[in-house]
Design a protein around this motif. Structure first.
Motif, PDB file in Angstrom:
ATOM      1  N   SER A  90       0.819  -1.207   0.000  1.00 30.40           N
ATOM      2  CA  SER A  90       0.000   0.000   0.000  1.00 30.40           C
ATOM      3  C   SER A  90       0.856   1.261   0.000  1.00 30.40           C
ATOM      4  N   VAL A  91       1.894   1.273   0.842  1.00 26.00           N
ATOM      5  CA  VAL A  91       2.777   2.436   0.920  1.00 26.00           C
ATOM      6  C   VAL A  91       3.570   2.600  -0.373  1.00 26.00           C
ATOM      7  N   LEU A  92       3.988   1.506  -0.959  1.00 23.44           N
ATOM      8  CA  LEU A  92       4.693   1.588  -2.241  1.00 23.44           C
ATOM      9  C   LEU A  92       3.764   2.073  -3.349  1.00 23.44           C
ATOM     10  N   ALA A  93       2.468   1.752  -3.239  1.00 22.49           N
ATOM     11  CA  ALA A  93       1.491   2.245  -4.216  1.00 22.49           C
ATOM     12  C   ALA A  93       1.337   3.758  -4.127  1.00 22.49           C
ATOM     13  N   ILE A  94       1.426   4.298  -2.917  1.00 19.53           N
ATOM     14  CA  ILE A  94       1.412   5.758  -2.767  1.00 19.53           C
ATOM     15  C   ILE A  94       2.606   6.356  -3.496  1.00 19.53           C
ATOM     16  N   LYS A  95       3.751   5.755  -3.285  1.00 18.79           N
ATOM     17  CA  LYS A  95       5.010   6.295  -3.762  1.00 18.79           C
ATOM     18  C   LYS A  95       5.155   6.194  -5.281  1.00 18.79           C
ATOM     19  N   GLY A 140       5.019  14.391  -9.401  1.00 15.16           N
ATOM     20  CA  GLY A 140       3.892  15.286  -9.210  1.00 15.16           C
ATOM     21  C   GLY A 140       3.565  15.579  -7.753  1.00 15.16           C
ATOM     22  N   TYR A 141       4.215  14.913  -6.833  1.00 21.95           N
ATOM     23  CA  TYR A 141       3.921  15.115  -5.414  1.00 21.95           C
ATOM     24  C   TYR A 141       5.037  14.489  -4.582  1.00 21.95           C
ATOM     25  N   ASN A 142       5.091  14.915  -3.326  1.00 25.76           N
ATOM     26  CA  ASN A 142       5.980  14.327  -2.329  1.00 25.76           C
ATOM     27  C   ASN A 142       5.094  13.701  -1.265  1.00 25.76           C
ATOM     28  N   GLN A 143       5.100  12.382  -1.177  1.00 29.88           N
ATOM     29  CA  GLN A 143       4.196  11.697  -0.246  1.00 29.88           C
ATOM     30  C   GLN A 143       4.479  12.082   1.204  1.00 29.88           C
ATOM     31  N   ALA A 144       5.728  12.400   1.535  1.00 31.87           N
ATOM     32  CA  ALA A 144       6.045  12.830   2.906  1.00 31.87           C
ATOM     33  C   ALA A 144       5.380  14.166   3.219  1.00 31.87           C
ATOM     34  N   ASN A 200      10.969  22.198  18.944  1.00 27.97           N
ATOM     35  CA  ASN A 200      10.716  20.762  19.117  1.00 27.97           C
ATOM     36  C   ASN A 200       9.921  20.256  17.906  1.00 27.97           C
ATOM     37  N   ILE A 201      10.648  19.711  16.959  1.00 28.43           N
ATOM     38  CA  ILE A 201      10.071  19.451  15.644  1.00 28.43           C
ATOM     39  C   ILE A 201       9.784  17.969  15.435  1.00 28.43           C
ATOM     40  N   LEU A 202       8.635  17.694  14.860  1.00 27.97           N
ATOM     41  CA  LEU A 202       8.254  16.344  14.434  1.00 27.97           C
ATOM     42  C   LEU A 202       8.574  16.199  12.955  1.00 27.97           C
ATOM     43  N   LEU A 203       9.413  15.235  12.616  1.00 26.57           N
ATOM     44  CA  LEU A 203       9.846  14.992  11.243  1.00 26.57           C
ATOM     45  C   LEU A 203       9.051  13.825  10.661  1.00 26.57           C
ATOM     46  N   ILE A 204       8.526  14.005   9.456  1.00 27.80           N
ATOM     47  CA  ILE A 204       7.632  13.024   8.840  1.00 27.80           C
ATOM     48  C   ILE A 204       8.256  12.423   7.583  1.00 27.80           C
ATOM     49  N   ASP A 205       8.132  11.099   7.437  1.00 26.70           N
ATOM     50  CA  ASP A 205       8.488  10.406   6.197  1.00 26.70           C
ATOM     51  C   ASP A 205       7.601   9.180   6.072  1.00 26.70           C
ATOM     52  N   ASP A 206       7.708   8.479   4.947  1.00 24.19           N
ATOM     53  CA  ASP A 206       6.855   7.310   4.757  1.00 24.19           C
ATOM     54  C   ASP A 206       7.462   6.028   5.321  1.00 24.19           C
ATOM     55  N   ILE A 207       8.761   5.794   5.061  1.00 26.70           N
ATOM     56  CA  ILE A 207       9.393   4.541   5.465  1.00 26.70           C
ATOM     57  C   ILE A 207      10.721   4.818   6.160  1.00 26.70           C
ATOM     58  N   TYR A 208      10.946   4.146   7.286  1.00 25.60           N
ATOM     59  CA  TYR A 208      12.226   4.180   7.996  1.00 25.60           C
ATOM     60  C   TYR A 208      12.870   2.814   7.808  1.00 25.60           C
ATOM     61  N   THR A 209      14.030   2.794   7.164  1.00 25.45           N
ATOM     62  CA  THR A 209      14.726   1.518   6.968  1.00 25.45           C
ATOM     63  C   THR A 209      15.983   1.510   7.829  1.00 25.45           C
ATOM     64  N   THR A 210      17.077   2.038   7.320  1.00 22.33           N
ATOM     65  CA  THR A 210      18.309   2.109   8.114  1.00 22.33           C
ATOM     66  C   THR A 210      18.307   3.293   9.075  1.00 22.33           C
ATOM     67  N   GLY A 211      17.459   4.270   8.812  1.00 25.10           N
ATOM     68  CA  GLY A 211      17.422   5.475   9.639  1.00 25.10           C
ATOM     69  C   GLY A 211      18.342   6.571   9.161  1.00 25.10           C
ATOM     70  N   VAL A 212      19.082   6.327   8.090  1.00 21.18           N
ATOM     71  CA  VAL A 212      20.050   7.312   7.614  1.00 21.18           C
ATOM     72  C   VAL A 212      19.372   8.609   7.180  1.00 21.18           C
ATOM     73  N   THR A 213      18.320   8.498   6.381  1.00 22.41           N
ATOM     74  CA  THR A 213      17.642   9.695   5.885  1.00 22.41           C
ATOM     75  C   THR A 213      17.078  10.534   7.032  1.00 22.41           C
ATOM     76  N   ILE A 214      16.370   9.876   7.943  1.00 21.41           N
ATOM     77  CA  ILE A 214      15.803  10.578   9.094  1.00 21.41           C
ATOM     78  C   ILE A 214      16.904  11.232   9.916  1.00 21.41           C
ATOM     79  N   ASP A 215      18.016  10.520  10.097  1.00 21.91           N
ATOM     80  CA  ASP A 215      19.097  11.026  10.927  1.00 21.91           C
ATOM     81  C   ASP A 215      19.774  12.255  10.313  1.00 21.91           C
ATOM     82  N   VAL A 216      19.999  12.215   8.999  1.00 22.88           N
ATOM     83  CA  VAL A 216      20.589  13.371   8.321  1.00 22.88           C
ATOM     84  C   VAL A 216      19.666  14.578   8.428  1.00 22.88           C
TER      85      VAL A 216
END
Length: 240
Positions: A90-95, A140-144, A200-216
């Motif tokens: 489902s999440v990949l279908a969004i992307k 056409g869009y950024n799902q995050a 105090n910020i809440l960061l949003i993304d669709d998928i967390y795998t290794t955490g590298v993207t979120i961490d950067v």
């Protein structure tokens, strides 16, 4: 405005019946965001890593294997689902297949997961992982960003648009190891617009795998003035 939006949503549901966010079946009018056949979903449940929020084996284990090995730029994570079916497809279908309407369901789930912590951690703004303008133009869009907008409306927190910018176009991350992935993302990201007073910020993304993207991204948000950064994603890989 609220009444107008409600009438608009009802009319849209009548003209264009809502599709289940998990299997794309037509949902009966007034039947919610997913159809009734989905009884058990792969929610993230305890015990949890006290840093990234993914499942760990025992209550005594405070951190997962990845968080034991790496210093994190974020304070705590609130992923909703494990990266398993039917959520995975489902999440990949969004992307990749323009199923943006599924974000209604996932945005609601993310908001409910984070809601108990908004006041506790004094969250005062929402950021999202950006995409390069080239990818934004082709997709056409950024799902995050869509997810961030949904969570923003439900939690009453402002979206800090353009606080993070993807300045370089990067190749798919799947082919890279963790060090290459981290370097790739670090070189592609930069701080954009500043929002003084949002600490105090809440960061949003669709998928967390290794955490590298979120961490950067969390590291950049700290450089932009944030004192604390939390994250939420639809899915998290179990990792180790």
């Amino acid at each position: 405005m609220g009444g107008y939006d409600l009438i608009k949503d009802i009319c849209m549901d009548l003209l264009y019946p809502r599709r289940c966010a998990l299997c794309d079946a037509v949902v009966p009018f007034g039947g919610g965001l997913i159809c009734g056949k989905h009884k058990a979903l792969p929610y993230v449940t305890g015990p949890l890593c006290m840093k990234c929020g993914k499942e760990v084996d025992t209550e005594e284990q405070e951190l997962c294997y990845d968080c034991e090995r790496h210093v994190r730029n974020f304070d705590r994570g609130f992923p909703v689902f494990n990266y398993e079916e039917p959520v995975k497809a489902s999440v990949l279908a969004i992307k990749y297949h323009n199923k943006r309407e599924y974000c209604d369901f996932y945005g609601r789930e993310m908001a409910e997961k984070v809601r108990p912590y908004v006041g506790r951690y004094r969250m005062d703004g929402i950021a999202y992982v950006p995409v390069h303008r080239r990818k934004l133009k082709s997709r056409g869009y950024n799902q995050a960003q869509i997810l961030a907008d949904k969570v923003s409306k439900l939690l009453g927190l402002p979206v800090l648009d353009d606080i993070l910018i993807r300045k370089e176009y990067t190749s798919p991350q799947k082919t890279l190891d963790n060090i290459q992935r981290a370097n790739n993302i670090k070189e592609s990201m930069t701080i954009g617009r500043l929002y003084p007073g949002h600490n105090n910020i809440l960061l949003i993304d669709d998928i967390y795998t290794t955490g590298v993207t979120i961490d950067v991204c969390a590291g950049l948000l700290r450089k932009a003035g944030a004192q604390h950064v939390y994250y939420s994603t639809v899915c998290v890989g179990k990792g180790r």
